[in-house]
Design a protein around this motif. Sequence first.
Motif, PDB file in Angstrom:
ATOM      1  N   GLU A 132       0.850  -1.203   0.000  1.00 37.59           N
ATOM      2  CA  GLU A 132       0.000   0.000   0.000  1.00 37.59           C
ATOM      3  C   GLU A 132       0.883   1.250   0.000  1.00 37.59           C
ATOM      4  OE1 GLU A 132      -3.452   2.238   2.646  1.00 37.59           O
ATOM      5  OE2 GLU A 132      -2.553   0.372   3.365  1.00 37.59           O
ATOM      6  N   ILE A 133       0.731   2.085  -1.034  1.00 38.99           N
ATOM      7  CA  ILE A 133       1.527   3.306  -1.162  1.00 38.99           C
ATOM      8  C   ILE A 133       1.080   4.314  -0.103  1.00 38.99           C
ATOM      9  CG2 ILE A 133       2.170   5.210  -2.675  1.00 38.99           C
ATOM     10  CD1 ILE A 133       3.293   2.492  -3.521  1.00 38.99           C
ATOM     11  N   ILE A 134       2.055   4.828   0.658  1.00 37.67           N
ATOM     12  CA  ILE A 134       1.753   5.800   1.717  1.00 37.67           C
ATOM     13  C   ILE A 134       2.088   7.216   1.255  1.00 37.67           C
ATOM     14  CG2 ILE A 134       2.348   6.547   4.054  1.00 37.67           C
ATOM     15  CD1 ILE A 134       2.792   3.600   4.724  1.00 37.67           C
ATOM     16  N   GLU A 135       3.322   7.405   0.729  1.00 38.58           N
ATOM     17  CA  GLU A 135       3.709   8.729   0.262  1.00 38.58           C
ATOM     18  C   GLU A 135       4.951   8.614  -0.623  1.00 38.58           C
ATOM     19  OE1 GLU A 135       5.185  11.326   3.307  1.00 38.58           O
ATOM     20  OE2 GLU A 135       5.948   9.672   4.514  1.00 38.58           O
ATOM     21  N   LYS A 136       5.161   9.630  -1.465  1.00 45.13           N
ATOM     22  CA  LYS A 136       6.369   9.707  -2.281  1.00 45.13           C
ATOM     23  C   LYS A 136       7.458  10.353  -1.445  1.00 45.13           C
ATOM     24  CE  LYS A 136       8.089  11.468  -6.723  1.00 45.13           C
ATOM     25  NZ  LYS A 136       7.747  12.212  -7.946  1.00 45.13           N
ATOM     26  N   ILE A 137       8.637   9.714  -1.384  1.00 53.40           N
ATOM     27  CA  ILE A 137       9.701  10.229  -0.531  1.00 53.40           C
ATOM     28  C   ILE A 137      10.946  10.635  -1.307  1.00 53.40           C
ATOM     29  CG2 ILE A 137       8.931   8.993   1.523  1.00 53.40           C
ATOM     30  CD1 ILE A 137      10.982   6.851   0.943  1.00 53.40           C
ATOM     31  N   GLY A 138      10.945  10.435  -2.627  1.00 59.81           N
ATOM     32  CA  GLY A 138      12.128  10.832  -3.387  1.00 59.81           C
ATOM     33  C   GLY A 138      11.966  10.549  -4.861  1.00 59.81           C
TER      34      GLY A 138
END
Length: 663
Positions: free
Chosen positions: A13-19
């Motif tokens: 499950e994708i939570i957030e983009k970090i880079g």
Amino acid sequence: MLQKGFLLNNRYEIIEKIGSGGMSDVYKAKCKMLNRFVAIKVLKDEFRQDDNFVTKFRVEAQSAASLSHQNIVNIYDVGQDQNVYYIVMELVEGITLKEYIKEKGILSSKETIALSMQIASGMEHAHNNHIIHRDIKPQNIIISDGKIAKVTDFGIARAASSATISAANVAGSVHYISPEQARGGYTDEKSDLYSLGITMYEMATGKVPFEGDNNVSVALSHLQDDIKKPSEVNPEIASSLEDVIIKLTQKKTDLRYDSTSDLIEDLRKALNAPEGDFVKIDSVPDKDTIFMSEEEVKQLRNVSLKDMDDFFEDEVEEKKETSQSDKLIERLIVGSGIILALLLVSVITFFAVNRLQERFIPEEIVVPSVEGYSEEEASRRLANLNLILNVDSYQYSEEVEEGLIIVQSPEEGTIVNEEAIVNVIVSQGIQRFRVPSVTDLRFNDAERLVIEQNLKPERELQYSDTVPMGVVMEQYPQAGEWLRKDETVVIVVSNGREPIYTTVPDVRGETEATARNMLESNNLEVGNVSQVESQTYPEGTVVSQTVSGGEEVEEGYVIDIVVSLGYTQYYEERILIQNVLEDDLDYALIKIELHQDGEVTTIFEEQNVFESDFPLTITVEGKEGGGTIYLYRDGEHYESWPIYFSPQGSDSDSDYLEVIDEG
């Protein structure tokens, strides 16, 4: 770009983009199967369309997934969900070494050595497994919150190097590239050592050794220019650390460390003896013969007649005592001899250079494709072109048959010199995983063992009179069989004894005792028994039940019942309360209650009552029988009157209370 909440492969499950980088976007995600947070690199669109790149990317990433080391960001999974290609990695809370250097500026020698030892330890593990990074740089090193250095992107750089990538995508690496990489030559473990040396240079000085207007000028500096000594930038650097960096950044691979292990040994010494003189730096050996370059030959061939005349005039002035005619003859003879000599030298040089080129300049060869060939066939095919086959590693492959070559480097069409090495990865066929034995285990334990074998557990419930609920009864396939990754293992789990159903009897109108017997005779249990008044059911009989009669339920089901208390008849009376105020009182707080059978009911809430409000008319409701009316004035009991409730009404009267006859 993947949106928050997107479920990748029904697992992450994708939570957030970090880079984001040149090749991929990085997301923080949660693995639903193992309930842990991970980092996921997802290939950008421009790379997804290149089938050749995607294949190399998957092969290299799967190879790197075999690495497990505390100084390497471990790869957990490599997969594809429709047209999304991704790598699941360990999530490290921290910042890149590039950001760390930017925050701190120049690192101390002690910290530079300590971090370098950790990075080198991770590289050593990879090199021992025949995996070369090819893109060591501060951006690919993460410093965790606990100050642990972890190298990331092992294996990915190789896939990138063999695909067509724009200059913008590789710009971040050019400052750390080795000379052999810059010229497109063969790379090995020593290329990683050079890049680590540049990274250490930046840690120790706060800057990279070469800057330029563009990527090409920086790459040329790696090929041609000497690196400024770190001590000229940072005078505080330990001399032993400077020696290590100088040895790592030698142009010639032969002059660098032979292995990462040798480097780690010197770093340990440098930590204990910062000013020690133990690093052995070899110099470039002298050569006996220096060959003339083509440019020098060209300059020699292009000697002009004017140059010869100048030379001729110089010769003449040396012989001033000869006569004019003798001088002329002499000049012609000397000039002719010089011209002939120069022509002879040009001819000899021309043939000599060509012979030397034939002998010393290697023939350029176009690398053929050996992908899909067996080792034997590929070796023979390359040997015919005076090229050398080297098996870099053996890896599992879903697409390439066992024993055939998956990928090669350099790739087909690359121009190399004869006797160049062509590295290949040979397929071990489809990777299969052994099915574990999970019978007689609890389902949670069985599920974990199956997942650890890269297989997919599937639960199937069955009733059993002998196996406790939740325990594995059977499994398919049986333990010891071999399956491909993510194939299904069916785990048959006991659901306990099979339930037996019975019909619920209708116990309404029955006494409580009879109702109990009827329910228990049908293998049902009597649960909560409550009571309620009822005009319909006589006292002591069942008014209702939680499951209606005639319904089918499992034996042992609990049925609650409600038993009648019978019905209490209430009667209403209207009463008049006369003035209870003294002559000197205009008003008072009045409260009136009915007391009957131990129960108290307020029939007139406490409130200010004025003389003009009397008489008070109040409706009273009570059970058949006697009761007492209590009147309170200003919080104190003032008067009481008996009252009787019956179908015929009440005849209670007094000076202050009168029962109104409704008849």
